[in-house]
Write a protein that holds these residues in place. Structure first.
Motif, PDB file in Angstrom:
ATOM      1  N   ALA A 172      -6.502  -7.144  -2.722  1.00  0.00           N
ATOM      2  CA  ALA A 172      -6.834  -6.705  -4.078  1.00  0.00           C
ATOM      3  C   ALA A 172      -6.332  -7.702  -5.126  1.00  0.00           C
ATOM      4  O   ALA A 172      -6.691  -7.605  -6.305  1.00  0.00           O
ATOM      5  CB  ALA A 172      -6.220  -5.334  -4.345  1.00  0.00           C
ATOM      6  N   HIS A 173      -5.500  -8.647  -4.694  1.00  0.00           N
ATOM      7  CA  HIS A 173      -4.933  -9.603  -5.652  1.00  0.00           C
ATOM      8  C   HIS A 173      -4.555 -10.904  -4.943  1.00  0.00           C
ATOM      9  O   HIS A 173      -4.026 -10.868  -3.837  1.00  0.00           O
ATOM     10  CB  HIS A 173      -3.686  -8.988  -6.318  1.00  0.00           C
ATOM     11  CG  HIS A 173      -2.990  -9.895  -7.273  1.00  0.00           C
ATOM     12  ND1 HIS A 173      -3.634 -10.510  -8.333  1.00  0.00           N
ATOM     13  CD2 HIS A 173      -1.696 -10.317  -7.346  1.00  0.00           C
ATOM     14  CE1 HIS A 173      -2.761 -11.259  -8.999  1.00  0.00           C
ATOM     15  NE2 HIS A 173      -1.584 -11.163  -8.418  1.00  0.00           N
ATOM     16  N   THR A 202       5.287  -8.455   3.623  1.00  0.00           N
ATOM     17  CA  THR A 202       6.062  -7.225   3.412  1.00  0.00           C
ATOM     18  C   THR A 202       5.062  -6.079   3.409  1.00  0.00           C
ATOM     19  O   THR A 202       4.266  -5.963   2.472  1.00  0.00           O
ATOM     20  CB  THR A 202       6.814  -7.280   2.064  1.00  0.00           C
ATOM     21  OG1 THR A 202       7.697  -8.405   2.074  1.00  0.00           O
ATOM     22  CG2 THR A 202       7.625  -6.016   1.840  1.00  0.00           C
ATOM     23  N   ALA A 203       5.058  -5.275   4.461  1.00  0.00           N
ATOM     24  CA  ALA A 203       4.031  -4.243   4.616  1.00  0.00           C
ATOM     25  C   ALA A 203       4.636  -2.851   4.580  1.00  0.00           C
ATOM     26  O   ALA A 203       5.604  -2.570   5.285  1.00  0.00           O
ATOM     27  CB  ALA A 203       3.282  -4.439   5.930  1.00  0.00           C
ATOM     28  N   GLY A 204       4.046  -1.994   3.744  1.00  0.00           N
ATOM     29  CA  GLY A 204       4.336  -0.564   3.803  1.00  0.00           C
ATOM     30  C   GLY A 204       3.211   0.100   4.576  1.00  0.00           C
ATOM     31  O   GLY A 204       2.455  -0.576   5.284  1.00  0.00           O
ATOM     32  N   GLY A 264      11.878  -3.848  10.183  1.00  0.00           N
ATOM     33  CA  GLY A 264      13.131  -3.565   9.505  1.00  0.00           C
ATOM     34  C   GLY A 264      13.021  -2.448   8.491  1.00  0.00           C
ATOM     35  O   GLY A 264      14.011  -1.819   8.156  1.00  0.00           O
ATOM     36  N   MET A 265      11.817  -2.205   7.967  1.00  0.00           N
ATOM     37  CA  MET A 265      11.692  -1.154   6.964  1.00  0.00           C
ATOM     38  C   MET A 265      11.013   0.092   7.539  1.00  0.00           C
ATOM     39  O   MET A 265      10.621   0.979   6.810  1.00  0.00           O
ATOM     40  CB  MET A 265      10.973  -1.630   5.710  1.00  0.00           C
ATOM     41  CG  MET A 265       9.949  -2.677   5.901  1.00  0.00           C
ATOM     42  SD  MET A 265       9.316  -3.287   4.339  1.00  0.00           S
ATOM     43  CE  MET A 265       9.105  -1.767   3.430  1.00  0.00           C
ATOM     44  N   GLY A 320      -1.740  -9.518  -2.724  1.00  0.00           N
ATOM     45  CA  GLY A 320      -1.470  -8.078  -2.732  1.00  0.00           C
ATOM     46  C   GLY A 320      -2.579  -7.359  -1.974  1.00  0.00           C
ATOM     47  O   GLY A 320      -3.758  -7.691  -2.147  1.00  0.00           O
ATOM     48  N   LEU A 321      -2.202  -6.406  -1.130  1.00  0.00           N
ATOM     49  CA  LEU A 321      -3.203  -5.704  -0.306  1.00  0.00           C
ATOM     50  C   LEU A 321      -3.035  -4.188  -0.370  1.00  0.00           C
ATOM     51  O   LEU A 321      -1.935  -3.691  -0.600  1.00  0.00           O
ATOM     52  CB  LEU A 321      -3.077  -6.115   1.173  1.00  0.00           C
ATOM     53  CG  LEU A 321      -3.153  -7.590   1.500  1.00  0.00           C
ATOM     54  CD1 LEU A 321      -1.766  -8.167   1.703  1.00  0.00           C
ATOM     55  CD2 LEU A 321      -3.996  -7.838   2.738  1.00  0.00           C
ATOM     56  N   ARG A 322      -4.156  -3.495  -0.166  1.00  0.00           N
ATOM     57  CA  ARG A 322      -4.186  -2.027  -0.090  1.00  0.00           C
ATOM     58  C   ARG A 322      -4.864  -1.629   1.208  1.00  0.00           C
ATOM     59  O   ARG A 322      -5.786  -2.313   1.646  1.00  0.00           O
ATOM     60  CB  ARG A 322      -5.091  -1.461  -1.195  1.00  0.00           C
ATOM     61  CG  ARG A 322      -4.569  -1.462  -2.569  1.00  0.00           C
ATOM     62  CD  ARG A 322      -5.488  -0.587  -3.446  1.00  0.00           C
ATOM     63  NE  ARG A 322      -6.874  -1.034  -3.414  1.00  0.00           N
ATOM     64  CZ  ARG A 322      -7.488  -1.583  -4.465  1.00  0.00           C
ATOM     65  NH1 ARG A 322      -6.862  -1.762  -5.595  1.00  0.00           N
ATOM     66  NH2 ARG A 322      -8.748  -1.934  -4.366  1.00  0.00           N
ATOM     67  N   ASP A 363       0.573   1.724   3.207  1.00  0.00           N
ATOM     68  CA  ASP A 363      -0.734   1.629   2.573  1.00  0.00           C
ATOM     69  C   ASP A 363      -0.810   0.561   1.480  1.00  0.00           C
ATOM     70  O   ASP A 363      -1.872   0.322   0.924  1.00  0.00           O
ATOM     71  CB  ASP A 363      -1.147   2.991   1.994  1.00  0.00           C
ATOM     72  CG  ASP A 363      -0.013   3.629   1.189  1.00  0.00           C
ATOM     73  OD1 ASP A 363       1.034   2.969   1.006  1.00  0.00           O
ATOM     74  OD2 ASP A 363      -0.184   4.774   0.735  1.00  0.00           O
ATOM     75  N   VAL A 364       0.321  -0.077   1.158  1.00  0.00           N
ATOM     76  CA  VAL A 364       0.337  -1.189   0.204  1.00  0.00           C
ATOM     77  C   VAL A 364       1.210  -2.277   0.813  1.00  0.00           C
ATOM     78  O   VAL A 364       2.200  -1.991   1.480  1.00  0.00           O
ATOM     79  CB  VAL A 364       0.893  -0.757  -1.180  1.00  0.00           C
ATOM     80  CG1 VAL A 364       1.056  -1.963  -2.112  1.00  0.00           C
ATOM     81  CG2 VAL A 364      -0.029   0.277  -1.835  1.00  0.00           C
ATOM     82  N   ALA A 365       0.809  -3.538   0.581  1.00  0.00           N
ATOM     83  CA  ALA A 365       1.566  -4.666   1.133  1.00  0.00           C
ATOM     84  C   ALA A 365       1.423  -5.865   0.225  1.00  0.00           C
ATOM     85  O   ALA A 365       0.506  -5.931  -0.607  1.00  0.00           O
ATOM     86  CB  ALA A 365       1.045  -5.013   2.529  1.00  0.00           C
ATOM     87  N   PHE A 366       2.356  -6.806   0.342  1.00  0.00           N
ATOM     88  CA  PHE A 366       2.150  -8.107  -0.293  1.00  0.00           C
ATOM     89  C   PHE A 366       2.646  -9.188   0.646  1.00  0.00           C
ATOM     90  O   PHE A 366       3.398  -8.919   1.596  1.00  0.00           O
ATOM     91  CB  PHE A 366       2.814  -8.181  -1.680  1.00  0.00           C
ATOM     92  CG  PHE A 366       4.308  -8.075  -1.671  1.00  0.00           C
ATOM     93  CD1 PHE A 366       5.110  -9.206  -1.537  1.00  0.00           C
ATOM     94  CD2 PHE A 366       4.934  -6.839  -1.810  1.00  0.00           C
ATOM     95  CE1 PHE A 366       6.493  -9.100  -1.538  1.00  0.00           C
ATOM     96  CE2 PHE A 366       6.317  -6.723  -1.804  1.00  0.00           C
ATOM     97  CZ  PHE A 366       7.103  -7.869  -1.670  1.00  0.00           C
ATOM     98  N   THR A 413       0.463 -15.922  -3.403  1.00  0.00           N
ATOM     99  CA  THR A 413       0.925 -14.534  -3.274  1.00  0.00           C
ATOM    100  C   THR A 413      -0.313 -13.648  -3.171  1.00  0.00           C
ATOM    101  O   THR A 413      -1.278 -13.842  -3.924  1.00  0.00           O
ATOM    102  CB  THR A 413       1.773 -14.113  -4.487  1.00  0.00           C
ATOM    103  OG1 THR A 413       2.881 -15.010  -4.607  1.00  0.00           O
ATOM    104  CG2 THR A 413       2.296 -12.690  -4.331  1.00  0.00           C
TER     105      THR A 413
END
Lengths: 144, 139
Positions: free
Chosen positions: B130-131, B86-88, B5-6, B119-121, B90-93, B117
């Protein structure tokens, strides 16, 4: 191109940092419009309690208790804010010191997830918690 | 919420979903190397128990697992119940609810869930965590 991307990411991270600092300031000052200014209508929040909050109306109501029978000036102050921003998705973590509410002083951990939609960063997820000590997670012999 | 979707490649969302499912399976199997495999050196973890200010760095993260494995070996479960990514590029959560209890506790409190929750890179073409933020729903 590579350099442009890096500049954009640095600028997005700075923008998100400001967005979170302004949101926290809006909470401290009871500025409802400011609290909700950059949140997605379909936000999902892990709160404590009522645990899991879906959508902005419910999210809005969670802040009511903040301003009911305050014990003093409300403060909601982030520290150790770390922002990781990509082109259209970002996350941030920080510690929050909260005081003045009927709950008394409270230290929270906060994680925020954001998406960039139509050029604007929007919070789609928040996770607030305090640590809990469950006996079964303690190593044997630990005193508590 | 789909990556499709994004406009991000679907493979990123799937890759992260599989990474987290593999990680949860490694936790359940008390496989320390598997648990650490896709985590960054500078990870910040807000764990269920203190420290209040979080566990910082991969060594401190590693040290949180042995006492938890001990509990798992006595009959604890660690299973993903629901997961949204939710993935972009190069960064996602991601956020998830997990069953992290004994059968006995789950029978008494069937709705009790661990809230997670992550957080990824993406670095050098590889997603890393990363979190992490873990907390329980309250009864």
């Amino acid at each position: 191109m590579e350099m442009d991307n890096r500049h954009q990411v640095a600028s997005d991270a700075a923008h998100i940092r400001t967005l979170i600092e302004n949101w926290a300031r809006a909470i401290s000052s009871g500025d409802w419009r400011g609290i909700l200014a950059h949140h997605s209508p379909s936000l999902l929040m892990f709160d404590f309690p009522p645990n899991i909050v879906r959508n902005l109306d419910e999210y809005n109501k969670t802040w009511d208790f903040f301003y009911e029978s305050p014990k003093g000036p409300i403060s909601f102050v982030p520290s150790e804010l770390q922002v990781t921003a990509g082109a259209d998705v970002a996350f941030a973590s920080c510690l929050i010191h909260c005081d003045g509410t009927s709950a008394g002083p409270l230290d929270l951990r906060l994680t925020v997830g954001l998406r960039k939609l139509d050029g604007e960063w929007i919070i789609t997820h928040e996770h607030h918690s305090v640590p809990t000590i469950e006996e079964r997670f303690l190593p044997p012999g630990t005193k508590h | 919420m789909t990556a499709k979707g994004m406009g991000a490649p679907l493979s990123d969302e799937l890759e992260i979903r599989q990474l987290l499912e593999r990680w949860a399976a490694a936790v359940q199997a008390c496989d320390e190397e598997g648990v650490l495999r896709d985590h960054s050196d500078d990870i910040i973890m807000f764990d269920v128990p203190p420290p209040e200010k979080g566990v910082r760095g991969i060594q401190a993260y590693r040290d949180t697992w042995p006492p938890f494995f001990k509990w798992l070996r006595q009959g604890g479960m660690f299973e993903i119940d629901s997961l949204e990514v939710t993935a972009g590029n190069d960064v996602a959560f991601a956020h998830a609810l997990l069953r992290c209890s004994t059968m006995e506790t789950l029978q008494k409190h069937p709705d009790k869930r661990l809230r997670l929750t992550v957080g990824l890179r993406k670095t050098d073409g590889r997603w890393t965590v990363a979190h992490e933020h873990h907390s329980f729903t309250q009864q």
